[in-house]
Design a protein around this motif. Structure first.
Motif, PDB file in Angstrom:
ATOM      1  N   PHE A   1     -45.430 122.827  30.128  1.00 38.85           N
ATOM      2  CA  PHE A   1     -44.163 123.395  29.653  1.00 38.85           C
ATOM      3  C   PHE A   1     -42.951 122.772  30.346  1.00 38.85           C
ATOM      4  O   PHE A   1     -41.826 123.146  30.071  1.00 38.85           O
ATOM      5  N   ASP A   2     -43.199 121.807  31.263  1.00 37.00           N
ATOM      6  CA  ASP A   2     -42.126 121.142  32.013  1.00 37.00           C
ATOM      7  C   ASP A   2     -41.186 122.172  32.639  1.00 37.00           C
ATOM      8  O   ASP A   2     -39.992 122.238  32.332  1.00 37.00           O
ATOM      9  N   PHE A   3     -41.748 122.994  33.491  1.00 32.81           N
ATOM     10  CA  PHE A   3     -40.996 124.057  34.151  1.00 32.81           C
ATOM     11  C   PHE A   3     -39.780 123.482  34.872  1.00 32.81           C
ATOM     12  O   PHE A   3     -39.866 122.505  35.601  1.00 32.81           O
ATOM     13  N   ASP A   4     -38.611 124.065  34.648  1.00 32.77           N
ATOM     14  CA  ASP A   4     -37.334 123.657  35.245  1.00 32.77           C
ATOM     15  C   ASP A   4     -36.853 122.282  34.787  1.00 32.77           C
ATOM     16  O   ASP A   4     -35.879 121.751  35.325  1.00 32.77           O
ATOM     17  N   GLY A   5     -37.539 121.675  33.801  1.00 35.31           N
ATOM     18  CA  GLY A   5     -37.108 120.375  33.300  1.00 35.31           C
ATOM     19  C   GLY A   5     -37.270 119.242  34.285  1.00 35.31           C
ATOM     20  O   GLY A   5     -36.654 118.177  34.148  1.00 35.31           O
ATOM     21  N   TYR A   6     -38.135 119.432  35.290  1.00 31.46           N
ATOM     22  CA  TYR A   6     -38.292 118.444  36.355  1.00 31.46           C
ATOM     23  C   TYR A   6     -38.845 117.120  35.819  1.00 31.46           C
ATOM     24  O   TYR A   6     -38.365 116.038  36.185  1.00 31.46           O
ATOM     25  N   VAL A   7     -39.859 117.184  34.967  1.00 31.50           N
ATOM     26  CA  VAL A   7     -40.471 115.971  34.430  1.00 31.50           C
ATOM     27  C   VAL A   7     -39.462 115.197  33.586  1.00 31.50           C
ATOM     28  O   VAL A   7     -39.363 113.967  33.678  1.00 31.50           O
ATOM     29  N   LYS A   8     -38.700 115.907  32.778  1.00 29.84           N
ATOM     30  CA  LYS A   8     -37.691 115.258  31.942  1.00 29.84           C
ATOM     31  C   LYS A   8     -36.655 114.536  32.802  1.00 29.84           C
ATOM     32  O   LYS A   8     -36.270 113.386  32.508  1.00 29.84           O
ATOM     33  N   LYS A   9     -36.214 115.191  33.864  1.00 28.20           N
ATOM     34  CA  LYS A   9     -35.238 114.571  34.769  1.00 28.20           C
ATOM     35  C   LYS A   9     -35.834 113.338  35.441  1.00 28.20           C
ATOM     36  O   LYS A   9     -35.170 112.315  35.603  1.00 28.20           O
ATOM     37  N   SER A  10     -37.116 113.438  35.855  1.00 28.96           N
ATOM     38  CA  SER A  10     -37.775 112.317  36.527  1.00 28.96           C
ATOM     39  C   SER A  10     -37.922 111.125  35.591  1.00 28.96           C
ATOM     40  O   SER A  10     -37.727 109.977  35.995  1.00 28.96           O
ATOM     41  N   LYS A  11     -38.287 111.382  34.347  1.00 29.26           N
ATOM     42  CA  LYS A  11     -38.432 110.295  33.384  1.00 29.26           C
ATOM     43  C   LYS A  11     -37.091 109.601  33.133  1.00 29.26           C
ATOM     44  O   LYS A  11     -37.015 108.376  33.039  1.00 29.26           O
ATOM     45  N   LYS A  12     -36.042 110.401  33.025  1.00 27.64           N
ATOM     46  CA  LYS A  12     -34.709 109.844  32.797  1.00 27.64           C
ATOM     47  C   LYS A  12     -34.269 108.998  33.989  1.00 27.64           C
ATOM     48  O   LYS A  12     -33.730 107.897  33.823  1.00 27.64           O
ATOM     49  N   LEU A  13     -34.527 109.508  35.190  1.00 28.06           N
ATOM     50  CA  LEU A  13     -34.186 108.757  36.392  1.00 28.06           C
ATOM     51  C   LEU A  13     -34.991 107.471  36.463  1.00 28.06           C
ATOM     52  O   LEU A  13     -34.475 106.407  36.827  1.00 28.06           O
ATOM     53  N   GLY A  14     -36.283 107.556  36.127  1.00 32.68           N
ATOM     54  CA  GLY A  14     -37.136 106.374  36.162  1.00 32.68           C
ATOM     55  C   GLY A  14     -36.632 105.283  35.232  1.00 32.68           C
ATOM     56  O   GLY A  14     -36.677 104.094  35.580  1.00 32.68           O
ATOM     57  N   SER A  15     -36.138 105.659  34.067  1.00 30.41           N
ATOM     58  CA  SER A  15     -35.600 104.681  33.116  1.00 30.41           C
ATOM     59  C   SER A  15     -34.363 103.987  33.679  1.00 30.41           C
ATOM     60  O   SER A  15     -34.193 102.766  33.540  1.00 30.41           O
ATOM     61  N   LYS A  16     -33.488 104.765  34.337  1.00 28.59           N
ATOM     62  CA  LYS A  16     -32.274 104.170  34.911  1.00 28.59           C
ATOM     63  C   LYS A  16     -32.614 103.254  36.080  1.00 28.59           C
ATOM     64  O   LYS A  16     -32.039 102.169  36.226  1.00 28.59           O
ATOM     65  N   LEU A  17     -33.561 103.685  36.907  1.00 27.11           N
ATOM     66  CA  LEU A  17     -33.965 102.859  38.034  1.00 27.11           C
ATOM     67  C   LEU A  17     -34.658 101.575  37.590  1.00 27.11           C
ATOM     68  O   LEU A  17     -34.515 100.527  38.225  1.00 27.11           O
ATOM     69  N   GLU A  18     -35.415 101.665  36.505  1.00 26.28           N
ATOM     70  CA  GLU A  18     -36.118 100.495  35.988  1.00 26.28           C
ATOM     71  C   GLU A  18     -35.143  99.359  35.699  1.00 26.28           C
ATOM     72  O   GLU A  18     -35.389  98.197  36.048  1.00 26.28           O
ATOM     73  N   LYS A  19     -34.018  99.693  35.079  1.00 24.14           N
ATOM     74  CA  LYS A  19     -33.019  98.676  34.755  1.00 24.14           C
ATOM     75  C   LYS A  19     -32.405  98.074  36.020  1.00 24.14           C
ATOM     76  O   LYS A  19     -32.172  96.871  36.109  1.00 24.14           O
ATOM     77  N   PHE A  20     -32.157  98.945  36.996  1.00 22.87           N
ATOM     78  CA  PHE A  20     -31.480  98.491  38.211  1.00 22.87           C
ATOM     79  C   PHE A  20     -32.406  97.715  39.144  1.00 22.87           C
ATOM     80  O   PHE A  20     -32.031  96.690  39.730  1.00 22.87           O
ATOM     81  N   LEU A  21     -33.638  98.174  39.273  1.00 20.72           N
ATOM     82  CA  LEU A  21     -34.552  97.598  40.258  1.00 20.72           C
ATOM     83  C   LEU A  21     -35.251  96.331  39.789  1.00 20.72           C
ATOM     84  O   LEU A  21     -36.044  95.761  40.538  1.00 20.72           O
ATOM     85  N   GLN A  22     -34.964  95.881  38.598  1.00 21.73           N
ATOM     86  CA  GLN A  22     -35.566  94.635  38.144  1.00 21.73           C
ATOM     87  C   GLN A  22     -35.163  93.474  39.052  1.00 21.73           C
ATOM     88  O   GLN A  22     -35.887  92.485  39.181  1.00 21.73           O
ATOM     89  N   GLU A  23     -33.999  93.609  39.701  1.00 26.46           N
ATOM     90  CA  GLU A  23     -33.498  92.524  40.538  1.00 26.46           C
ATOM     91  C   GLU A  23     -33.531  92.855  42.031  1.00 26.46           C
ATOM     92  O   GLU A  23     -33.122  92.022  42.843  1.00 26.46           O
ATOM     93  N   LEU A  24     -33.985  94.041  42.402  1.00 35.27           N
ATOM     94  CA  LEU A  24     -33.905  94.435  43.802  1.00 35.27           C
ATOM     95  C   LEU A  24     -35.254  94.991  44.308  1.00 35.27           C
ATOM     96  O   LEU A  24     -36.044  95.512  43.551  1.00 35.27           O
ATOM     97  N   VAL A  25     -35.416  94.951  45.675  1.00 36.78           N
ATOM     98  CA  VAL A  25     -36.533  95.588  46.370  1.00 36.78           C
ATOM     99  C   VAL A  25     -36.021  96.256  47.640  1.00 36.78           C
ATOM    100  O   VAL A  25     -34.990  95.923  48.166  1.00 36.78           O
ATOM    101  N   MET A  26     -36.794  97.279  48.131  1.00 44.25           N
ATOM    102  CA  MET A  26     -36.538  97.858  49.467  1.00 44.25           C
ATOM    103  C   MET A  26     -35.140  98.448  49.635  1.00 44.25           C
ATOM    104  O   MET A  26     -34.613  98.533  50.729  1.00 44.25           O
ATOM    105  N   LEU A  27     -34.496  98.870  48.514  1.00 47.96           N
ATOM    106  CA  LEU A  27     -33.142  99.404  48.630  1.00 47.96           C
ATOM    107  C   LEU A  27     -33.104 100.794  49.216  1.00 47.96           C
ATOM    108  O   LEU A  27     -32.362 101.080  50.158  1.00 47.96           O
ATOM    109  N   PHE A  28     -33.927 101.698  48.685  1.00 48.13           N
ATOM    110  CA  PHE A  28     -33.843 103.101  49.067  1.00 48.13           C
ATOM    111  C   PHE A  28     -34.417 103.382  50.439  1.00 48.13           C
ATOM    112  O   PHE A  28     -33.985 104.300  51.129  1.00 48.13           O
TER     113      PHE A  28
END
Length: 304
Positions: free
Chosen positions: A129-156
């Motif tokens: 049921f994706d309680f609190d929408g956590y999975v949805k938020k994680s997927k959205k974040l993962g998509s944004k990070l995917e675009k950014f991290l294509q050129e970077l490593v060890m940032l966070f």
């Protein structure tokens, strides 16, 4: 979250033990944290420390005396620029552009979600049921990070943890002014009397400062629960117990030591600093640290 953000738990910080994890760790040790690589980064650290000092000094000049300074954005910006310049060759904090703002928001969101207690981990049926929408938020974040991290490593790994530790260290020192005086006295005796800032090579000589950093890490570890790895016994990689420890000690010592050298800091309105812990993977302070800062006389003799 790591399933969607760190490529199904294949990142070095969360990957399970095995050939893949050992390969990633070996790359980090030899290509990022080696003595030669650290020496190549010295000028970056010095430059960013001086940039941070200039910002605070300019504020004190406008105030003609002690001024209230919010330290969190300055410390976060300092560590982000150090890591970004080491990885990508460009700085973000202090640059007024959309890309810099997006990077800052990505980092904040990642550590906020990373420290979130997801009930679905304890009651798997709730994942349906994706309680609190956590999975949805994680997927959205993962998509944004995917675009950014294509050129970077060890940032966070090195940005948020270092700035959080610096903020906790300063908060503790402001709540214990007698300890702050001892650190400043040590720095004055070893460095300031020569009219210069502390250097990386003096890490081993400033023992009291090192003890303050170690105690801060003990009291307020930047990742209190740690990522899911634990050694079954004492071990060293390329002669070091923790490949990233030398970088952390050098950057922490240089930044914290320079702040203490160059400014006389005290608590805002003489009220004890609130040490309440906030939410997030790296255990930040709940409230951003604010201090009254006044430029020290050493700034008359050094160029920053």
């Amino acid at each position: 979250m790591y399933t969607y953000v760190l490529y199904s738990n294949t990142g070095v910080s969360v990957a399970p033990y095995g050939d893949h994890w050992r390969h990633l760790r070996r790359i980090c040790t030899t290509e990022i944290f080696s003595a030669a690589r650290l020496r190549e980064s010295f000028e970056i650290w010095r430059d960013e420390v001086r940039s941070m000092l200039q910002t605070i000094h300019a504020a004190t000049l406008r105030g003609n005396n002690s001024v209230r300074v919010e330290l969190r954005p300055l410390l976060s910006g300092f560590t982000l620029n150090v890591i970004m310049r080491m990885v990508a060759g460009k700085r973000y904090y202090g640059e007024d552009n959309a890309e810099a703002k997006a990077v800052s928001e990505l980092i904040s969101e990642t550590f906020e979600l990373g420290g979130f207690t997801y009930v679905g981990d304890f009651l798997p049926i709730l994942k349906l049921f994706d309680f609190d929408g956590y999975v949805k938020k994680s997927k959205k974040l993962g998509s944004k990070l995917e675009k950014f991290l294509q050129e970077l490593v060890m940032l966070f790994a090195g940005s948020d943890t270092t700035s959080v530790t610096l903020e906790w260290a300063m908060a503790n020192l402001l709540n214990h002014p007698d300890v702050l005086v001892k650190v400043k006295t040590e720095l004055n005796n070893i460095v300031s009397r020569e009219g210069r800032l502390r250097e990386e090579s003096e890490t081993s000589t400033c023992t009291y400062l090192n003890n303050v950093i170690s105690e801060t890490l003990r009291l307020y570890p930047a990742a209190p629960l740690l990522v899911p790895h634990a050694s079954s016994g004492d071990c060293k990689v390329a002669g070091r117990a923790c490949p990233g420890m030398e970088l952390a000690q050098l950057v922490l010592g240089l930044a914290l030591g320079s702040l203490i050298q160059c400014f006389d800091c005290e608590r805002d309105e003489d009220v004890a600093v609130d040490m309440l812990e906030g939410k997030g993977l790296t255990m930040p302070k709940a409230l951003s640290l604010v201090a009254k800062c006044k430029s020290s006389s050493i700034l008359d003799n050094v160029v920053i």
